[in-house]
Design an enzyme around this catalytic site. Structure first.
Site, PDB file in Angstrom:
ATOM      1  N   SER A   1     -14.234  11.394  15.936  1.00  0.00           N
ATOM      2  CA  SER A   1     -12.952  12.045  15.701  1.00  0.00           C
ATOM      3  C   SER A   1     -12.118  11.964  16.967  1.00  0.00           C
ATOM      4  CB  SER A   1     -13.170  13.505  15.303  1.00  0.00           C
ATOM      5  OG  SER A   1     -11.970  14.238  15.383  1.00  0.00           O
TER       6      SER A   1
ATOM      7  N   ARG B   1       6.060 -21.957 -18.931  1.00  0.00           N
ATOM      8  CA  ARG B   1       5.776 -21.675 -17.518  1.00  0.00           C
ATOM      9  C   ARG B   1       6.403 -20.329 -17.213  1.00  0.00           C
ATOM     10  NH1 ARG B   1       6.279 -25.976 -14.124  1.00  0.00           N
ATOM     11  NH2 ARG B   1       6.045 -24.478 -12.430  1.00  0.00           N
TER      12      ARG B   1
END
Length: 455
Positions: A290, A330
């Site tokens: 921490s 497409r």
């Protein structure tokens, strides 16, 4: 003024992928597009479309060529995809050697053929790496299952302690979840390899998915043979037909990758829970610190895996949304939206699988703490067994009242002895957690057999 590097994603805000994603980097994808273009030249030469002399020049000029992905990205803005500037660059390079040969670069193909094929090629390599990591996870968990088949702990259901179980059974369940996820990965190459899912296909259809240009140049037989030859050059599956708007190969891959992340995130969630300070039954081999509390050992690997578990489902959903909106012969924007979603899923799966392999390899199991937690749960963890064994003797209503009194704080063993229906040995047996594990051992054996583990 910011440099180009300032715009690149190196994983600063995605530590689960940092250093794990080279196989799916922009550079890797750019190289795969070049590989696809060269494979097309080789395949079209093999079927008699491209002249051998032109193919030889192209191979010599482009051998080892590595495009600049940043430059391609800048030039792709105008055309909407990176293949158009790439082809222009490749042709310009070949022009230096032979003006005639350059026209055979990308001849008959369309941009989507190259992008889709390059992504499948990159994905196949990433899947192989993911599977290697998953295999390590599976082996480690199988060994833990075997080692800890007798390690008692309290099972938890709906967040509360329920009945006794063993950590070996928990680890076996995790290993089977990994096995299930692996089974959904696509097969590599032309249909064999990792996973049991459909192999990743090459893409080749030309402008509108008809192979018309290839037929016009080389004839019908050559055009029909070309897609399989093209796929074989790259170690991909031959496509049954062009899949420009039939996006199942992409959504299947996305689902498989998300399932891998799901399975590993569930394991990480359990590890993070059992590593809580007040539980402390498991711990990561190397806990994270921490910034302000030096006493903390955060389960960082589990945390990072869980972060991927939160991100992956939405990415898989994006692939499905894009597939649903693919239009005509497409697709327009939905195809483009697939690219970053698929690449990010591959990155997450690569990072998650590699991190999970490290997590389980270093996992610390505190067997004493597990037993202490179980003992702290008291005789009520055996309430189900007591009810099953004594209801036929004392009646269900009587047993329910006894268990209610025990829940309120009275000693269950003393209550049972006071009935006169059972002796001390019977009570001791009924309240022994090691005697109420059901078929845990045989379930572990079956899991280890399925996993191919030999103790």
């Amino acid at each position: 003024m910011p440099t180009d590097d300032a715009a690149l994603d190196v994983g600063l805000l995605s530590p689960i992928t940092a250093g794990r994603d080279a196989l799916v980097s922009d550079a890797a994808i750019a190289r795969a597009m070049v590989e696809a273009e060269l494979a097309l030249v080789r395949a079209s030469t093999a079927v008699g479309i491209t002249p051998a002399e032109a193919a030889e020049v192209i191979e010599i000029v482009l051998a080892g060529y590595r495009p600049d992905p940043a430059e391609l990205a800048r030039r792709a803005v105008a055309s909407g995809n990176p293949v158009i500037p790439l082809v222009a660059e490749l042709r310009a390079l070949v022009d230096v050697g032979d003006l005639t040969a350059s026209r055979w670069v990308h001849r008959g193909a369309t941009s989507q053929d190259i992008v889709d094929t390059a992504l499948m090629l990159v994905a196949s390599r990433a899947v192989a790496a993911i599977d290697t990591s998953l295999s390590e996870v599976e082996r480690t968990l199988a060994a833990l299952a075997d080692t800890h088949r007798g390690t008692l702990m309290a099972a938890r259901t709906l967040t509360q302690q329920s009945t006794p179980t063993t950590f070996g059974l928990v680890a076996a369940g995790w290993a089977l979840a990994v096995r299930d996820a692996r089974s959904g990965l696509p097969a590599t190459g032309t249909g064999t390899g990792v996973g049991r899912g459909a192999a990743l296909p090459a893409q080749l259809g030309g402008a509108s998915g008809t192979l018309a240009a290839f037929r016009e140049i080389g004839g019908s037989a050559a055009a029909r043979e070309l897609p399989a030859r093209f796929a074989a050059e790259l170690g991909l599956q031959a496509p049954l037909a062009p899949w420009h708007t039939r996006r199942a190969p992409v959504t299947r891959l996305g689902d498989a990758l998300a399932s891998v992340v799901d399975a590993l995130s569930q394991i990480a969630t359990s590890v993070a829970t059992l590593a809580r300070s007040e539980i402390a039954e498991l711990a990561e081999g190397v806990g994270g610190g921490s910034s302000t509390m030096p006493q903390k050992q955060n389960p960082v690997q589990s945390i990072l895996i869980r972060s991927a578990g939160q991100r992956a489902p939405a990415l898989a959903a994006e692939l499905h949304r894009s597939a649903a909106l693919a239009t005509d012969q497409r697709p327009d924007g939905p195809w483009h939206a697939e690219w970053p979603a698929l690449r990010e899923l591959l990155r997450l799966a690569l990072g998650t699988a590699a991190t999970a392999a490290e997590l389980v390899a270093g996992l610390r199991v505190d067997t004493g703490r597990m037993r202490a937690t179980l003992d702290a749960g008291g005789a009520l963890l055996l309430a189900e067994r007591v009810a099953l064994a004594l209801s036929p003797v004392l009646g269900a209503a009587v047993v329910t009242r006894l268990l209610d009194r025990a829940t309120a704080g009275e000693d269950l063993a003393a209550l049972l002895l006071a009935t006169g229906a059972v002796d001390e040995a019977t009570v001791a047996d009924l309240l022994d957690p090691a005697r109420y594990l059901g078929e845990s051992d045989s379930i572990i054996d079956a899991a280890l057999l399925a996993l191919g583990h030999r103790s």
